[in-house]
Structure formats: structure tokens, C-alpha cells
Design an enzyme around this catalytic site. Structure first.
Site, PDB file in Angstrom:
ATOM      1  N   ARG A  27       0.818  -1.218   0.000  1.00 50.55           N
ATOM      2  CA  ARG A  27       0.000   0.000   0.000  1.00 50.55           C
ATOM      3  C   ARG A  27       0.849   1.265   0.000  1.00 50.55           C
ATOM      4  O   ARG A  27       0.306   2.366  -0.152  1.00 50.55           O
ATOM      5  CB  ARG A  27      -0.924   0.021   1.210  1.00 50.55           C
ATOM      6  N   TRP A  74       2.618   5.997   1.830  1.00 57.07           N
ATOM      7  CA  TRP A  74       2.724   6.448   0.447  1.00 57.07           C
ATOM      8  C   TRP A  74       2.560   7.962   0.543  1.00 57.07           C
ATOM      9  O   TRP A  74       1.497   8.466   0.899  1.00 57.07           O
ATOM     10  CB  TRP A  74       1.626   5.853  -0.433  1.00 57.07           C
ATOM     11  N   ASN A 100      -4.268   7.145   7.351  1.00 60.52           N
ATOM     12  CA  ASN A 100      -4.287   6.820   5.910  1.00 60.52           C
ATOM     13  C   ASN A 100      -5.353   7.695   5.279  1.00 60.52           C
ATOM     14  O   ASN A 100      -6.524   7.620   5.651  1.00 60.52           O
ATOM     15  CB  ASN A 100      -4.628   5.341   5.683  1.00 60.52           C
ATOM     16  N   LYS A 483       1.578  -1.880 -18.129  1.00 58.61           N
ATOM     17  CA  LYS A 483       2.417  -2.857 -17.407  1.00 58.61           C
ATOM     18  C   LYS A 483       3.902  -2.543 -17.604  1.00 58.61           C
ATOM     19  O   LYS A 483       4.674  -2.486 -16.654  1.00 58.61           O
ATOM     20  CB  LYS A 483       2.115  -4.296 -17.881  1.00 58.61           C
ATOM     21  N   GLU A 486       4.820   0.782 -15.780  1.00 60.91           N
ATOM     22  CA  GLU A 486       4.770   0.895 -14.319  1.00 60.91           C
ATOM     23  C   GLU A 486       5.819   0.052 -13.600  1.00 60.91           C
ATOM     24  O   GLU A 486       6.185   0.364 -12.476  1.00 60.91           O
ATOM     25  CB  GLU A 486       3.368   0.605 -13.798  1.00 60.91           C
ATOM     26  N   LYS A 597      -0.582  -0.322  -4.270  1.00 59.33           N
ATOM     27  CA  LYS A 597      -1.548  -1.265  -4.833  1.00 59.33           C
ATOM     28  C   LYS A 597      -2.976  -0.755  -4.776  1.00 59.33           C
ATOM     29  O   LYS A 597      -3.763  -0.910  -5.715  1.00 59.33           O
ATOM     30  CB  LYS A 597      -1.442  -2.584  -4.064  1.00 59.33           C
TER      31      LYS A 597
END
Ligand code: AGP
Length: 602
Positions: A27, A74, A100, A483, A486, A597
Site C-alpha cells: 500500500r 505512500w 491513511n 504494465k 509501471e 496497490k
């Protein structure tokens, strides 16, 4: 975006927090920290920049803690520094807090209440814990009432965990928009962003709703609405097995999850079909979808890309006009809606804030919605009219793979069920073709070595690359490009092959990798023509197709499946391409820089 975990009661607090943070690291991994209180007004703060492993080296596991909170970050406000890492503390260090989400009015609150206070970080979160101390001191409030006062004035998204070192027998938490669950145990209780993080200590959870304050002790949990009303709620058992979270012998979760796709596909055929091979969907859901005069698919990232394949399936098989929208745009600019719209929310995590904000708008209009997600009990599942599960098992790698093919498979099975309910003749047997697709996926997965060699020859050194395709192949190229971007950090663009010559072909230089996807025979010749055009400008033309293509620098031929389902096999090749490129570049395939994620902030 961030992950939070808290533990109160009997047990090794440090172990539960650190194991939990390791499972929550997907996360966000900019920094991490824990706060431990052991009674006698003694507390210990540990914070480190970067991975949980860095923090683990500094934590004292012998401290006799009775309560603790932990966080993996994050960054939304302020760089990835130790000062900006959570937990944040009030000036007198009595209160410690993890968060969060995003406090939208933190600047205004700072000016109104805290202008004479020297803060230690650039974060919105520190404002919250400083406010709790401010209200406790200036309005002579108890910790709980000071927390309540603070919750009255802060705006935005948050899941919060709070410890007052003067009363370590209590752990406080609160939620608005960001995900938060309570885990129930024998002589202990936990707060957590995701059940996965504490599944090895308890599988019994309580869902927490927006604007709820929770008071936990080792023996009891009290849920209160911000209005003060106490709420009773049934707990549920999380259908997760700790072993599902193991990587096993795989070097990265991404490769494990790519390999799991044939099994997931077969599991979905079984889950959504009866013995006679007839699709089994809730009658109400089928009725609601069949009654729609237009379907609006809403999603972000990889789920958005799956939405375009879903659109083709719902239009071509179920004959329902369908649009696809980016959730972050749709939430603030609704298109002119049809008379009887139905909204499909595609989301692996079920917690993506952009998608949730769009669902809030749809619910305000009182319109029907279906969430297709991998997480039972997630916010977008709870708040939609209907839910269909992906049964893909936990997806840990930040780069989504098996959720993409599972979303397409569920939409294919749903479209086929609606077709049958409308008495439309089938152009192919869905179950048989999906079973064939699963076998073809396996045959491609058996070719990993060839794909790895290919990548080493053509993609390792490049700074940019292009994917091109037409119709369904174009939609797959959107996912293929995401894909590669990233996880390998190669600037990759996907293009409708016919569009390239209208400008972007100017970017093609000697050796520029251009990967063409060709499964749709009806447009195949045109795409082959576009390959010639880029080769004429020096491109390194690579083709992935269901038939041999002449005069290309390299090609990978995949076994033939029915065109409508070809994206399910084509994407596997492009997932492996991205995987081996990132691997070859020595990058952390599962935790790419700057990503997380589950994106729980707008
Ligand atoms: C994809 O690899 C990324 N992790 C990201 O784009 C992701 O698909 C997006 O954030 C949507 O997430 P969701 O499916 O959980 O809503």
C-alpha cells in the site's frame, strides 16, 4: 494508499505490528514506523525511511508493550523523510497518531488553531494530532472528547489510529472514506487497513463505516457514530488463508500471479456456471443488467483497460450499448445519462477512492450499480447494488495481472448469461472457449524462457517503446503499455495503429521498439501495413499475433482462440514482457517506485 495497523491486549505487540506492516507494504513503501506504549506513561517511537525491513532493524522487540500502532507510507504531503514518517506525535508527545488518507483543510486548521505551534513535519497528519492536544488543553477535554472535537473540524479522507500514553489500556480509531476494519481476538483486538495484514492472528472482523469513532480495549470494542449514537454490528469471517499470501518459491508475487491465471479462469467458469454449463447469476442482477438501455463501465488503471474489453463483450454478445469512463473524470463530470443506465464498477481492491467517489455520485442519483471486485466486503462492494467477485485470491504485486483477466472473464460470462436470457443465438460456446483459453494461457506460460530471451534482445536498453493494435488489440495494447511503464520505467505509449501516422510516428527513430498486437483478422492486414510504415522509419518492429507475419524483426505467435476472448491470451505475453524487462533491469518488480496497490486517496 498508506497501511495502518494497531494492536491492544495480550500478545507480542511488536510482532503483530511488524508482520502486519510487511503484509501492508504493497500500500506504500516510502517510510514506516510504530509507536508502543507500555504503561506508566512510557512510550517508544520507531520510524525509518524506506522499506519495513529498515524499520525492523531498529525495533526493540523485548519492550513490554501493551498497545501499539504502525504505519507504512505512500507520501501525499511532504517528501519520504523520517520527520514526515508516521506515527506523528503531539508537542508533549502524549498523543501518537497514524493516518491513511488526506486532510483537505489542514492548512486552514493550522492557521486557525496552531499558528504559534512549531510543527516537526510537512504532513497534514501532524495537524490532526496537534489539534487533539490543543482541544484537550484549551477546552479541558478528555482524550476521547478531544478526539471527537478534532473529528468535528477535520475534512477529507481518513482512517486514524490514536494512542494516549497516559491511558495505554485504550486504543482509539476513526474512519471516513479510507478503509478500516476491526479484528476481534481472545484478550486482544486490532485495527487494520486490510484483513490480510492480521489474518494470522484473527479471521473475525468488524466492518467500520464512514464517520464512526471506535474505542478498543483488550476485551471490548465500542463503535459510535460521530453523533454519539452507539452502533451494534455483526462480525464476519474473512475468507482468506494466510498461505494465500505466501510467495512460495517465486522470486516475485507478479510472476506467481501471472502463473495463477489459468487456474483463476477455470475457477470462475465453475463459480458462475452450473453442472449443465448454464451461467448462474443472481436473477435480480440479470434482470437489472438486461433492463439497462445503456451500461457505463467506471474504473481506473488496469481495471479501466479491462473495461474496454468488457464493453466489446457486452455490446457484441449481450447487445447492450456500453461506455467506458475514467472514474476520476466521471465523478466530477457525468455524461448525459440514458433513461435506464446501469453502472459497472471494475476494481480489484474495491477501495480505489476515485471509483468510490463516482459510486457516491451514482448512489446519490439512486441508480443501479454492479461492482466486480476481488475483495469481498470492500467499500465499493458494500456500497453498490450488486457485487460479483473475481475469486482470484489475494493480488499482492502492485502491477495488476490476474485481476485483469479475471475481470474480463466475469464480464464474458455475464454477457453470455444476458445473451441467453434475451434468447440471442450464441456465436460460440463460452464455457468451451474459456476452457481453451485457459489451456492456451498454460502453453504461453510454458514459453517464459523464449520471452525472456526476446526481452533481453529488444527491450533492455530502450528508453521508450510503443504498443500498437486495432480494436480489441488496441485495448490490450493500453494494458500492455501500462504494465511495461509501471514496472520497468520505460516510457511506453499505446496507440490505435491507424492513428500513428497522424502525428506520433514522428517519434519513431532508428531502433525504437514498436510492438504490434494482431489477433483481429478483420483489421490484421491494416496493422501489418502500419508495421511496415514504422519499419520504414527504422523501428525495431516486434509482432505478437495468432498467425505468422512476414518481414518483421521479431515475432511471437500465439495459438488461435476465438477473437472475442483473444485479449485473455494476448495480455499474458505482454505481462511476461514487462516482467522480464523489469527483472532484467534489476528493479523491484512487486513494488515499483512511486506506486501503491490500492489508491485510497483522490
Ligand atoms: C495496475 O497495475 C495498477 N496497480 C493500478 O493502475 C490499478 O489498476 C488501479 O489503481 C485500479 O485499482 P483497482 O482495480 O483496485 O480499483
Amino acid at each position: 494508499m498508506c497501511g495502518i495497523v494497531g494492536f491492544i491486549g495480550h500478545g507480542n505487540v511488536q510482532d503483530v505490528l511488524m508482520n502486519g506492516l510487511e503484509k501492508l507494504e504493497y500500500r506504500g513503501y516510502d517510510s514506516a514506523g510504530i509507536y508502543l506504549a507500555e504503561g506508566g506513561q512510557t512510550g517508544h517511537l520507531f520510524k525509518e525511511v524506506g522499506r519495513i525491513a529498515n524499520l525492523k532493524e531498529t525495533v526493540d522487540f523485548d519492550l513490554p508493550a501493551v498497545v501499539g500502532i504502525g504505519h507504512t507510507r505512500w507520501a501525499t504531503h511532504g517528501m519520504a523523510t523520517k520527520a514526515n514518517a508516521h506515527p506523528h506525535q503531539s508537542m508533549n508527545q502524549r498523543y501518537s497518531l497514524v493516518h491513511n488518507g488526506v486532510i483537505e483543510n489542514y492548512q486552514a486548521l493550522k492557521t486557525e488553531y496552531l499558528k504559534n505551534i512549531q510543527l516537526n513535519s510537512e504532513t497534514d497528519t501532524e495537524i490532526v494530532v496537534a489539534l487533539i492536544e490543543w482541544f484537550a488543553n484549551n477546552e479541558s477535554l478528555s482524550t476521547k472528547d478531544a478526539f471527537k472535537r478534532t473529528l468535528e473540524v477535520i475534512e477529507g479522507s481518513y482512517a486514524l489510529g490514536l494512542i494516549d500514553k497516559e491511558s495505554p489500556e485504550v486504543l482509539y480509531a476513526a474512519k471516513n472514506k479510507s478503509p478500516l476494519l476491526i479484528g476481534l481476538g481472545q484478550d486482544f483486538n486490532v485495527i487494520v487497513s486490510d484483513a490480510m495484514a492480521t489474518i494470522d492472528v484473527t479471521n473475525e472482523y468488524l466492518e467500520i463505516k464512514d464517520k464512526e469513532l471506535i474505542t478498543l480495549t483488550k476485551d471490548a470494542v465500542t463503535i459510535e457514530k460521530f453523533t454519539g449514537e452507539v452502533v451494534q454490528r455483526e462480525s464476519y469471517i474473512a475468507e482468506l488463508d494466510a498461505s494465500d499470501l505466501e510467495k512460495g518459491t517465486y522470486p516475485f508475487y507478479m510472476l506467481k500471479e501471472i502463473d495463477e491465471q489459468p487456474t483463476v479462469l477455470r475457477r470462475l467458469i465453475q463459480s458462475y456456471q452450473d453442472e449443465q454449463g448454464q451461467a448462474v447469476f443472481e436473477a435480480d442482477l440479470l434482470k437489472a443488467v438486461s433492463a439497462a438501455d445503456r451500461i457505463y463501465i467506471i474504473a481506473c488503471g488496469t481495471s479501466y483497460n479491462a473495461g474496454w474489453i468488457g464493453r466489446s463483450l457486452l455490446e457484441k454478445i449481450a447487445h447492450i450499448p456500453t461506455e467506458v469512463h475514467l472514474a476520476s473524470e466521471f465523478a466530477y463530470e457525468l455524461p448525459l445519462l440514458s433513461q435506464q443506465p446501469l453502472f459497472i464498477f471494475l476494481t480489484q481492491s474495491g477501495e480505489t477512492a476515485d471509483s468510490r467517489q463516482a459510486l457516491v455520485k451514482v448512489n446519490e442519483l439512486g441508480l443501479p450499480s454492479l461492482t466486480i471486485t476481488n475483495v469481498k466486503g470492500s467499500t465499493l462492494s458494500r456500497e453498490a447494488s450488486y457485487t460479483l467477485l473475481l475469486h482470484a485470491g489475494p493480488e499482492i504485486a502492485v502491477a495488476s495481472t490476474k485481476a485483469y483477466t479475471a475481470q474480463i472473464t466475469v464480464m464474458a460470462l455475464l454477457a453470455d448469461a444476458i445473451r441467453a436470457s434475451k434468447g440471442i443465438e450464441a456465436s460460440f460456446n463460452m464455457e468451451r472457449e474459456l476452457s481453451l483459453v485457459a489451456s492456451v494461457m498454460e502453453s504461453i506460460l510454458a514459453e517464459k524462457a523464449a520471452i525472456q530471451t526476446w526481452v533481453e534482445d529488444s527491450l533492455m536498453e530502450t528508453r521508450n517503446a510503443f504498443y500498437i493494435g486495432r480494436t480489441l488489440d488496441y485495448y490490450v495494447s493500453m494494458e500492455a503499455a501500462l504494465k511495461l511503464k509501471e514496472i520497468s520505467y520505460i516510457q511506453t505509449e499505446s496507440f490505435a495503429a491507424g492513428e500513428l501516422k497522424h502525428g506520433t510516428i514522428a517519434l519513431i527513430e532508428e531502433g525504437t521498439p514498436v510492438i504490434a498486437l494482431i489477433t483481429e483478422e478483420i483489421v490484421g492486414a491494416h496493422t501489418r501495413g502500419n508495421v511496415e510504415e514504422v519499419r520504414a522509419r527504422g523501428a525495431n518492429a516486434i509482432v505478437i499475433s495468432m498467425q505468422e507475419v512476414a518481414r518483421v524483426d521479431d515475432q511471437f505467435v500465439i495459438p488461435t482462440v476465438t477473437t472475442a476472448l483473444a485479449p485473455l491470451v494476448m495480455v499474458v505475453v505482454t505481462q511476461l514482457l514487462a516482467y522480464y524487462t523489469a527483472l532484467g533491469r534489476g528493479l523491484d518488480v512487486d513494488k515499483p517506485r512511486n506506486l501503491a496497490k490500492s489508491v485510497t486517496v483522490e
